[in-house]
Design a protein around this motif. Structure first.
Motif, PDB file in Angstrom:
ATOM      1  N   GLY A 259       0.767  -1.273  -0.063  1.00 62.60           N
ATOM      2  CA  GLY A 259       0.185  -0.138  -0.135  1.00 62.60           C
ATOM      3  C   GLY A 259       0.963   1.167   0.039  1.00 62.60           C
ATOM      4  N   PRO A 260       0.196   2.348   0.458  1.00 59.89           N
ATOM      5  CA  PRO A 260       1.000   3.522   0.320  1.00 59.89           C
ATOM      6  C   PRO A 260       2.173   3.650   1.181  1.00 59.89           C
ATOM      7  N   SER A 261       3.125   4.400   0.874  1.00 54.92           N
ATOM      8  CA  SER A 261       4.668   4.371   1.609  1.00 54.92           C
ATOM      9  C   SER A 261       5.187   5.994   1.352  1.00 54.92           C
ATOM     10  N   GLY A 262       6.023   6.086   2.022  1.00 54.64           N
ATOM     11  CA  GLY A 262       6.727   7.475   1.765  1.00 54.64           C
ATOM     12  C   GLY A 262       5.664   8.605   2.095  1.00 54.64           C
ATOM     13  N   TRP A 263       5.837   9.316   0.960  1.00 56.11           N
ATOM     14  CA  TRP A 263       4.967  10.453   0.725  1.00 56.11           C
ATOM     15  C   TRP A 263       3.649  10.232   0.179  1.00 56.11           C
ATOM     16  N   ASP A 264       3.346   9.034  -0.231  1.00 51.65           N
ATOM     17  CA  ASP A 264       2.083   8.785  -0.912  1.00 51.65           C
ATOM     18  C   ASP A 264       1.031   9.110  -0.332  1.00 51.65           C
ATOM     19  N   PRO A 265       0.731   8.990   0.725  1.00 53.74           N
ATOM     20  CA  PRO A 265      -0.737   9.642   1.424  1.00 53.74           C
ATOM     21  C   PRO A 265      -0.757  10.863   1.109  1.00 53.74           C
ATOM     22  N   LEU A 266       0.278  11.773   1.191  1.00 54.55           N
ATOM     23  CA  LEU A 266       0.094  13.238   1.003  1.00 54.55           C
ATOM     24  C   LEU A 266      -0.460  13.645  -0.671  1.00 54.55           C
ATOM     25  N   GLY A 271      -4.750  14.853  -4.244  1.00 54.72           N
ATOM     26  CA  GLY A 271      -5.107  14.813  -5.341  1.00 54.72           C
ATOM     27  C   GLY A 271      -6.817  14.875  -5.105  1.00 54.72           C
ATOM     28  N   VAL A 272      -7.624  14.089  -4.268  1.00 53.92           N
ATOM     29  CA  VAL A 272      -8.810  13.772  -3.666  1.00 53.92           C
ATOM     30  C   VAL A 272      -9.362  15.383  -3.483  1.00 53.92           C
ATOM     31  N   THR A 273      -8.678  16.267  -2.832  1.00 56.08           N
ATOM     32  CA  THR A 273      -9.150  17.432  -2.098  1.00 56.08           C
ATOM     33  C   THR A 273      -9.297  18.321  -3.687  1.00 56.08           C
ATOM     34  N   ALA A 274      -8.047  18.222  -4.302  1.00 54.38           N
ATOM     35  CA  ALA A 274      -8.203  19.183  -5.755  1.00 54.38           C
ATOM     36  C   ALA A 274      -9.246  18.815  -6.693  1.00 54.38           C
ATOM     37  N   VAL A 275      -9.872  17.551  -6.807  1.00 54.12           N
ATOM     38  CA  VAL A 275     -11.050  17.248  -7.370  1.00 54.12           C
ATOM     39  C   VAL A 275     -12.230  17.692  -6.634  1.00 54.12           C
ATOM     40  N   ALA A 276     -12.458  17.595  -5.376  1.00 56.10           N
ATOM     41  CA  ALA A 276     -13.485  17.864  -4.694  1.00 56.10           C
ATOM     42  C   ALA A 276     -13.674  19.550  -4.689  1.00 56.10           C
TER      43      ALA A 276
END
Length: 289
Positions: A259-266, A271-276
């Motif tokens: 799953g996500p690692s490093g800075w992936d969660p950021l 991306g989700v916030t920009a689309v919303a």
């Protein structure tokens, strides 16, 4: 008997008379200034610092993050538990997870509360550019949320390292410090910004807060009750991309190895916030206030 005549209206002062041939050089005493985003930001800053909800939510946030972070470190340092080789910054995870609910609540209230009180009509009258208003709210809220989270997370990180010194905890590297303070603060601020956008779209404080709390907790809770082997892949995905797991990635303490690692969660929450945010801008332009 004569009827009394009404008094003659007095002439307006010279500076109040309408411009024309008699007054070709008339200028209004009221300065006319072309508004811009800075004015909207100043207005939103006045709003967010003058309402009680800001002080209450941020105050509870600071108490949860700092209090739970210090209490956890004190409990570990005072016990015989083996903390050999562990990252001491990871003890700030529990307080930030609970504190994120306060940031979510404040983000929703920043937009949705104005629809509940009717203040949004005054706001849109003063600034007819609806996208500018939402952008100003987003800028002010993000900076406030990021600053408060960074201060709280940094204080907890410094205290945890000091309390666990000599208990086998590893010395955090520069990358650990960056992710455990700046990185996690950016993530929490973006999560709150997503809540602000959801509040703008839903226009109902309780409904938007419920949606965001469900977004944070529901994937992890649902995954816990998926016992069927046919749902193993879905269960794993829900674990890996749940917000609590993404938050733990900043402390190199993920609940799963994939799953996500490093800075992936950021990048995911960005991306989700920009689309919303784009969707909220479209709805603002199409719907009535």
């Amino acid at each position: 008997m004569s009827t009394p005549q009404p008094p003659m209206p007095q002439a307006a002062p010279v500076w109040q008379t309408a411009p024309g041939a008699a007054h070709p050089t008339y200028t209004s005493p009221i300065p006319v200034v072309r508004t811009h985003l800075g004015h909207a930001v100043a207005s939103e800053w006045t709003k967010i610092r003058s309402v009680r909800s800001t002080m209450w939510t941020l105050g509870v946030f600071a108490v949860l993050v700092i209090g739970i972070g210090l209490a956890t470190a004190a409990l570990v340092s005072g016990s015989s538990a083996d903390f050999q080789g562990e990252n001491p910054l990871s003890l700030g995870f529990f307080g930030l997870l609970l504190g994120s609910m306060c940031v979510i609540t404040l983000g929703v209230l920043t937009t949705a509360s104005e629809y509940g009180t009717g203040m949004i009509r005054t706001t849109m009258t003063a600034c007819p550019s609806r996208v500018r208003v939402l952008t100003a709210k987003a800028i002010v809220f993000f900076l406030v949320a990021f600053t408060v989270t960074l201060v709280a997370a940094s204080l907890v990180a410094l205290a945890d390292v000091a309390l666990l010194e000599g208990h086998g905890a590893k010395d955090p590297s520069g990358a650990d410090w960056l992710k455990g303070t700046v990185g996690v603060s950016l993530y929490i601020a973006l999560l709150g910004l997503l809540s602000l956008v959801v509040g703008s779209m839903v226009r109902h404080s309780a409904g938007a807060i419920t949606i965001m709390i469900g977004t944070v907790l529901a994937p992890l809770v649902i995954a816990l009750f998926m016992f069927s082997e046919s749902l193993a892949d879905l269960r794993q995905a829900l674990f890996e991309y749940s917000i609590p797991n993404q938050l733990s990635v900043f402390y190199a303490n993920s609940l799963s190895r994939s799953g996500p690692s490093g800075w992936d969660p950021l990048w995911i929450v960005l991306g989700v916030t920009a689309v919303a945010f784009g969707g909220a801008c479209l709805l603002l332009e199409k719907r009535d206030v």
